[in-house]
Design a protein around this motif. Structure first.
Motif, mmCIF file in Angstrom:
data_model
loop_
_atom_site.group_PDB
_atom_site.id
_atom_site.type_symbol
_atom_site.label_atom_id
_atom_site.label_comp_id
_atom_site.label_asym_id
_atom_site.label_seq_id
_atom_site.Cartn_x
_atom_site.Cartn_y
_atom_site.Cartn_z
ATOM 1 N N LYS A 1 0.831 -1.210 0.000
ATOM 2 C CA LYS A 1 0.000 0.000 0.000
ATOM 3 C C LYS A 1 0.866 1.260 0.000
ATOM 4 O O LYS A 1 0.478 2.292 -0.546
ATOM 5 N N GLN A 2 2.052 1.156 0.629
ATOM 6 C CA GLN A 2 2.975 2.289 0.659
ATOM 7 C C GLN A 2 3.798 2.381 -0.631
ATOM 8 O O GLN A 2 4.657 3.251 -0.766
ATOM 9 N N ARG A 3 3.561 1.457 -1.565
ATOM 10 C CA ARG A 3 4.263 1.385 -2.848
ATOM 11 C C ARG A 3 5.769 1.216 -2.680
ATOM 12 O O ARG A 3 6.565 1.738 -3.474
ATOM 13 N N ARG A 4 6.125 0.441 -1.658
ATOM 14 C CA ARG A 4 7.554 0.166 -1.423
ATOM 15 C C ARG A 4 7.955 -1.194 -1.971
ATOM 16 O O ARG A 4 9.144 -1.460 -2.161
ATOM 17 N N ILE A 5 6.955 -2.078 -2.195
ATOM 18 C CA ILE A 5 7.247 -3.384 -2.784
ATOM 19 C C ILE A 5 6.181 -3.717 -3.820
ATOM 20 O O ILE A 5 5.109 -3.106 -3.857
ATOM 21 N N THR A 6 6.502 -4.699 -4.654
ATOM 22 C CA THR A 6 5.511 -5.317 -5.527
ATOM 23 C C THR A 6 5.423 -6.796 -5.148
ATOM 24 O O THR A 6 6.390 -7.383 -4.644
ATOM 25 N N ILE A 7 4.267 -7.387 -5.408
ATOM 26 C CA ILE A 7 4.050 -8.799 -5.079
ATOM 27 C C ILE A 7 3.791 -9.541 -6.374
ATOM 28 O O ILE A 7 2.906 -9.167 -7.162
ATOM 29 N N THR A 8 4.580 -10.577 -6.635
ATOM 30 C CA THR A 8 4.468 -11.347 -7.875
ATOM 31 C C THR A 8 4.232 -12.815 -7.559
ATOM 32 O O THR A 8 4.214 -13.228 -6.395
ATOM 33 N N GLU A 9 4.056 -13.605 -8.616
ATOM 34 C CA GLU A 9 3.904 -15.055 -8.429
ATOM 35 C C GLU A 9 5.175 -15.674 -7.867
ATOM 36 O O GLU A 9 5.140 -16.706 -7.219
ATOM 37 N N GLN A 10 6.316 -15.038 -8.128
ATOM 38 C CA GLN A 10 7.603 -15.575 -7.671
ATOM 39 C C GLN A 10 7.985 -15.121 -6.262
ATOM 40 O O GLN A 10 8.846 -15.703 -5.629
ATOM 41 N N GLY A 11 7.345 -14.037 -5.780
ATOM 42 C CA GLY A 11 7.691 -13.558 -4.446
ATOM 43 C C GLY A 11 7.428 -12.073 -4.298
ATOM 44 O O GLY A 11 6.501 -11.525 -4.895
ATOM 45 N N ILE A 12 8.275 -11.416 -3.512
ATOM 46 C CA ILE A 12 8.145 -9.975 -3.304
ATOM 47 C C ILE A 12 9.416 -9.281 -3.770
ATOM 48 O O ILE A 12 10.510 -9.846 -3.704
ATOM 49 N N GLU A 13 9.259 -8.046 -4.236
ATOM 50 C CA GLU A 13 10.395 -7.275 -4.751
ATOM 51 C C GLU A 13 10.259 -5.833 -4.293
ATOM 52 O O GLU A 13 9.150 -5.311 -4.153
ATOM 53 N N THR A 14 11.379 -5.191 -4.086
ATOM 54 C CA THR A 14 11.335 -3.757 -3.831
ATOM 55 C C THR A 14 10.948 -3.056 -5.128
ATOM 56 O O THR A 14 11.159 -3.581 -6.232
ATOM 57 N N VAL A 15 10.362 -1.906 -4.994
ATOM 58 C CA VAL A 15 9.951 -1.142 -6.176
ATOM 59 C C VAL A 15 11.158 -0.855 -7.065
ATOM 60 O O VAL A 15 11.102 -0.947 -8.293
ATOM 61 N N ALA A 16 12.293 -0.522 -6.443
ATOM 62 C CA ALA A 16 13.504 -0.223 -7.201
ATOM 63 C C ALA A 16 13.949 -1.418 -8.011
ATOM 64 O O ALA A 16 14.332 -1.301 -9.182
ATOM 65 N N ALA A 17 13.888 -2.593 -7.416
ATOM 66 C CA ALA A 17 14.305 -3.810 -8.121
ATOM 67 C C ALA A 17 13.364 -4.111 -9.275
ATOM 68 O O ALA A 17 13.769 -4.544 -10.338
#
Length: 284
Positions: A264-280
């Motif tokens: 919600k804070q737009r600091r990560i994204t959530i994918t089928e493979q896991g979680i990632e930082t927005v920068a990554a």
């Protein structure tokens, strides 16, 4: 006066070839065998020791630490069984702890089993023994906790509602299945949190602290681990509770709340493979 089955700070009154004699008050002088004596233990000084009966039922002191004292509960392994006498438990001392046959309840006990037992002093023999009849040894003192207080939790059973627990080695508690995604077993021990103290003294427990007090620091912990791992971790809301607990030391429920807050804070994204930082995610 020294208390049997507990740690005591006693005065050294005499030194002999086979050890030191300690002032046990009304219990008389108590021997600390030579194998536990160190150079700094001098007559007139004090030493902290655990008092119990040796194999010949003589009071003796030790600097070893048992896995539980009188008045406490502990998860112990059965290392031997003698028919019509009882089971012998490993409690960390040179003399094993007896679980008398009469105190085994409906359990069918065999060597290698692990059991949560109450440790108590038999008033008739002055021997320290164990019991699986836990309800008889729950503290009569009403528990005094506030919601979200951290407590020591020892799981001893399961019920349709949740996991039965000993709280702080003296009270009864229940960790509802709705409060944890983890599969727990007898003997599991961890820091839990008070949800509510009921009028009868039973304590409702949480696996994790309530509310945002827990979510915020957990979210920062996850973010730190993400950055250390290069911005990506193979965990999301489909990961197993066991893998989440092992990696992040939290329940799956708390993990989902934390990554939801980060999303919600737009600091990560959530994918089928896991979680990632927005920068990554942006460097893909």
């Amino acid at each position: 006066m020294a208390e049997i089955g507990k740690f005591n700070e006693l005065t050294i009154v005499d030194a002999v070839d086979h050890g030191l004699y300690l002032d046990g008050g009304e219990l008389g002088n108590i021997l600390l065998p030579q194998r536990y004596v160190t150079m700094d233990m001098l007559v007139g000084g004090t030493v902290e020791v655990f008092i119990y009966c040796d194999s010949e039922d003589r009071l003796v002191a030790t600097t070893e630490t048992p896995k539980g004292q009188v008045g406490e509960f502990a998860y112990l392994e059965v290392i031997g069984v003698k028919p019509n006498v009882g089971a012998f438990l490993d409690w960390g001392l040179s003399k094993d702890l007896l679980l008398p046959y009469r105190e085994q309840g409906n359990f069918s006990i065999k060597t290698g089993d692990g059991l949560v037992v109450a440790i108590y002093l038999d008033e008739h023999t002055n021997r320290i023994v164990a019991s699986t009849r836990l309800h008889r040894h729950i503290s009569p003192e009403p528990p005094e906790y506030e919601a979200n207080d951290p407590v020591d939790v020892l799981i001893y059973g399961d019920s349709p509602l949740g996991y039965k627990a000993i709280v702080d080695k003296k009270h009864r508690g229940l960790l509802y299945h709705s409060e944890t995604n983890d599969k727990l077993e007898e003997g599991d021990r961890f820091t839990g949190y008070v949800k509510k103290v009921r009028s009868g003294g039973k304590i409702d427990l949480r696996r994790d602290p309530a509310g945002y007090k827990r979510v915020e620091p957990l979210a920062e912990q996850i973010l730190t681990q993400l950055e250390t791992a290069g911005g990506r971790l193979p965990f999301n809301d489909k990961s197993s509770p066991e893998s989440i607990r092992e990696t992040f030391d939290c329940s799956k429920k708390a993990f989902k709340q934390a990554i939801g807050a980060l999303y919600k804070q737009r600091r990560i994204t959530i994918t089928e493979q896991g979680i990632e930082t927005v920068a990554a995610n942006e460097t893909k």
